[in-house]
Design an enzyme around this catalytic site. Structure first.
Site, PDB file in Angstrom:
ATOM      1  N   TYR A   1       8.657   2.359   9.877  1.00 27.33           N
ATOM      2  CA  TYR A   1       8.925   2.474   8.430  1.00 27.33           C
ATOM      3  C   TYR A   1      10.414   2.737   8.198  1.00 27.33           C
ATOM      4  O   TYR A   1      11.091   3.345   9.032  1.00 27.33           O
ATOM      5  CB  TYR A   1       8.104   3.620   7.826  1.00 27.33           C
ATOM      6  CG  TYR A   1       6.630   3.286   7.660  1.00 27.33           C
ATOM      7  CD1 TYR A   1       6.166   2.659   6.511  1.00 27.33           C
ATOM      8  CD2 TYR A   1       5.710   3.587   8.657  1.00 27.33           C
ATOM      9  CE1 TYR A   1       4.814   2.346   6.359  1.00 27.33           C
ATOM     10  CE2 TYR A   1       4.359   3.279   8.520  1.00 27.33           C
ATOM     11  CZ  TYR A   1       3.917   2.659   7.356  1.00 27.33           C
ATOM     12  OH  TYR A   1       2.582   2.342   7.208  1.00 27.33           O
TER      13      TYR A   1
ATOM     14  N   ARG B   1      -4.740  -3.553  14.848  1.00 27.86           N
ATOM     15  CA  ARG B   1      -4.217  -4.548  13.907  1.00 27.86           C
ATOM     16  C   ARG B   1      -2.879  -4.145  13.325  1.00 27.86           C
ATOM     17  O   ARG B   1      -2.086  -4.986  12.887  1.00 27.86           O
ATOM     18  CB  ARG B   1      -5.220  -4.778  12.755  1.00 27.86           C
ATOM     19  CG  ARG B   1      -5.421  -3.576  11.899  1.00 27.86           C
ATOM     20  CD  ARG B   1      -6.196  -3.804  10.611  1.00 27.86           C
ATOM     21  NE  ARG B   1      -6.360  -2.528   9.948  1.00 27.86           N
ATOM     22  CZ  ARG B   1      -5.450  -1.955   9.163  1.00 27.86           C
ATOM     23  NH1 ARG B   1      -4.312  -2.561   8.882  1.00 27.86           N
ATOM     24  NH2 ARG B   1      -5.663  -0.768   8.642  1.00 27.86           N
ATOM     25  N   SER B   2      -2.612  -2.812  13.255  1.00 30.84           N
ATOM     26  CA  SER B   2      -1.444  -2.308  12.543  1.00 30.84           C
ATOM     27  C   SER B   2      -0.995  -1.021  13.235  1.00 30.84           C
ATOM     28  O   SER B   2      -1.829  -0.178  13.559  1.00 30.84           O
ATOM     29  CB  SER B   2      -1.861  -2.032  11.086  1.00 30.84           C
ATOM     30  OG  SER B   2      -0.867  -1.358  10.363  1.00 30.84           O
ATOM     31  N   CYS B   3       0.306  -0.892  13.505  1.00 31.53           N
ATOM     32  CA  CYS B   3       0.738   0.241  14.328  1.00 31.53           C
ATOM     33  C   CYS B   3       2.049   0.845  13.846  1.00 31.53           C
ATOM     34  O   CYS B   3       3.090   0.178  13.823  1.00 31.53           O
ATOM     35  CB  CYS B   3       0.874  -0.229  15.774  1.00 31.53           C
ATOM     36  SG  CYS B   3       1.381   1.075  16.882  1.00 31.53           S
TER      37      CYS B   3
ATOM     38  N   SER C   1       3.768   8.105   6.042  1.00 31.05           N
ATOM     39  CA  SER C   1       3.468   7.360   4.803  1.00 31.05           C
ATOM     40  C   SER C   1       1.971   7.365   4.552  1.00 31.05           C
ATOM     41  O   SER C   1       1.211   6.891   5.400  1.00 31.05           O
ATOM     42  CB  SER C   1       3.936   5.908   4.946  1.00 31.05           C
ATOM     43  OG  SER C   1       5.315   5.884   5.184  1.00 31.05           O
TER      44      SER C   1
ATOM     45  N   ASN D   1      -2.001   6.647  19.830  1.00 29.90           N
ATOM     46  CA  ASN D   1      -2.920   5.579  20.211  1.00 29.90           C
ATOM     47  C   ASN D   1      -2.875   5.297  21.711  1.00 29.90           C
ATOM     48  O   ASN D   1      -3.899   5.000  22.324  1.00 29.90           O
ATOM     49  CB  ASN D   1      -2.630   4.308  19.394  1.00 29.90           C
ATOM     50  CG  ASN D   1      -2.863   4.500  17.907  1.00 29.90           C
ATOM     51  OD1 ASN D   1      -2.072   4.055  17.073  1.00 29.90           O
ATOM     52  ND2 ASN D   1      -3.945   5.183  17.533  1.00 29.90           N
TER      53      ASN D   1
ATOM     54  N   CYS E   1      -7.324   1.112  12.244  1.00 27.75           N
ATOM     55  CA  CYS E   1      -6.146   0.452  12.817  1.00 27.75           C
ATOM     56  C   CYS E   1      -6.451  -0.020  14.225  1.00 27.75           C
ATOM     57  O   CYS E   1      -6.361  -1.194  14.528  1.00 27.75           O
ATOM     58  CB  CYS E   1      -4.958   1.398  12.774  1.00 27.75           C
ATOM     59  SG  CYS E   1      -4.403   1.613  11.077  1.00 27.75           S
TER      60      CYS E   1
ATOM     61  N   ARG F   1       0.817  -1.219   0.000  1.00 27.77           N
ATOM     62  CA  ARG F   1       0.000   0.000   0.000  1.00 27.77           C
ATOM     63  C   ARG F   1       0.848   1.264   0.000  1.00 27.77           C
ATOM     64  O   ARG F   1       0.565   2.212  -0.712  1.00 27.77           O
ATOM     65  CB  ARG F   1      -0.949  -0.008   1.219  1.00 27.77           C
ATOM     66  CG  ARG F   1      -2.058   1.030   1.141  1.00 27.77           C
ATOM     67  CD  ARG F   1      -2.926   1.013   2.393  1.00 27.77           C
ATOM     68  NE  ARG F   1      -2.202   1.414   3.575  1.00 27.77           N
ATOM     69  CZ  ARG F   1      -1.885   2.670   3.881  1.00 27.77           C
ATOM     70  NH1 ARG F   1      -2.261   3.666   3.095  1.00 27.77           N
ATOM     71  NH2 ARG F   1      -1.188   2.942   4.968  1.00 27.77           N
TER      72      ARG F   1
END
Ligand code: MHF
Ligand SMILES: O=c1ccn([C@H]2C[C@H](O)[C@@H](COP(=O)(O)O)O2)c(=O)[nH]1
Length: 283
Positions: free
Chosen positions: A223, A180-182, A282, A191, A160, A22
């Protein structure tokens, strides 16, 4: 703060490189992290090893609770964090369901406050939970979910932090939040604040004592273009003691959250922090 720094170290020491289609970037990744915030003790999990924009983080969670689906509404509340996903992602810009400038589509509160039923109509999951908890009822399924795979193609991003499960033991309220994604350098900074505030504010409006909030993260990543700043700058700094969060005690109902609450109703006391770090984002 220690839990956050431990996770950053763990990603750097044990993480594996995973390419992400993505964003077109690689991420150093670990699977599963469990963080706990003791809201009863006022352990407000604000990052101190860089300046954290906590008002922006609180504006995001209040916007989700209000069911916002427009980056313009989030801006009016005090955060620009949805601008890029709503207006700069080529796939979303070309999506026929996008309703125009600033539209985020069917995600987060737009789902949770208006969850479509297969037999027609919608459910306001948050209102049901607040009504139950206020009456002292925990039906063992007090789950605010933003996750609706049937709506993913109508949203700029999948949620997320997608599930918040409230529980009562006597008059103490607990929260289990699942992510689910961090994006650990940018997203997690926010968060952690959001999980804490969600338990604190729901306890306040339902007349319960806040207990602990348990924050489960599945895919935790840094990243590739954030790694150097994290490893060589942020992780070289010594953390400061945690500050405390004050929430306006006049906030007494879901209606108050929906109608008049602003970021001025939240105050952080004793926040000492290191220089800001601008991490790449991103889209
Ligand atoms: N890649 C990515 N990471 C995320 O954390 C993330 C997304 N995308 N998309 C959806 C939301 C939006 N969130 C965001 C978006 C931007 C910042 C950000 O730029 N934070 C800066 C400045 C914040 C400010 O000035 O308000 C920071 O230094 O924390 C943080 C969280 C969290 N989410
Ligand atoms: O609250 C949030 C929202 C988003 N993120 C991060 C996690 C990922 O880096 C991206 C989302 O990308 P996906 O390809 O949909 O996983 O945003 C976050 O950390 N916290």
């Amino acid at each position: 703060m220690k839990q956050y720094l431990d996770l950053c170290h763990r990603i750097i020491n044990e993480g594996e490189w995973v390419s992400n289609e993505r964003t077109g970037k690689r991420c150093l990744t670990v699977i599963n992290a469990d963080l706990t915030y003791d809201v009863s003790k006022g352990e407000f999990p604000l990052v101190t090893t860089r300046k954290s924009y906590w008002k922006s983080a609180i504006a995001e969670i209040i916007g989700y609770l209000r069911g916002y689906d427009s980056a313009a509404d989030f801006r009016a509340l005090g955060t620009k964090t949805w601008d890029a996903n709503a207006n700069e992602n080529a796939v979303w810009l070309n999506n026929p369901y996008r309703k125009g400038e600033d539209d985020m589509g069917l995600c987060y509160g737009a789902i949770g406050r208006n969850f479509p039923k297969p037999d027609g109509g919608h459910i306001d999951l948050l209102k049901q939970i607040i009504d139950d908890l206020s009456r002292g009822v925990d039906n063992r399924g007090e789950i605010l979910t933003f996750y609706h795979p049937g709506a993913f193609h109508m949203a700029c991003l999948r949620p997320c932090m997608y599930s918040h499960h409230f529980s009562l033991l006597g008059d103490t309220l607990y929260l289990n939040s699942t992510q689910r994604s961090c994006d650990v350098p940018l997203g997690l900074n926010f968060n952690m604040v959001q999980v804490y505030v969600l338990l604190a504010i729901v306890a306040q409006i339902t007349g319960k004592k806040p207990g602990k909030a348990f924050h489960k993260i599945v895919n935790a990543h840094i990243y590739e273009d954030q790694l150097e700043l994290m490893r060589d700058v942020q992780l070289k700094r010594e953390p400061y003691p945690l500050p405390t969060l004050k929430i306006n005690p006049e906030i007494k109902s879901l209606k108050d959250i929906e109608t008049w609450v602003t970021m001025d109703d939240f105050e952080v006391e004793g926040y000492q922090f290191h220089e800001p770090i601008a991490y790449p984002f991103s889209v």
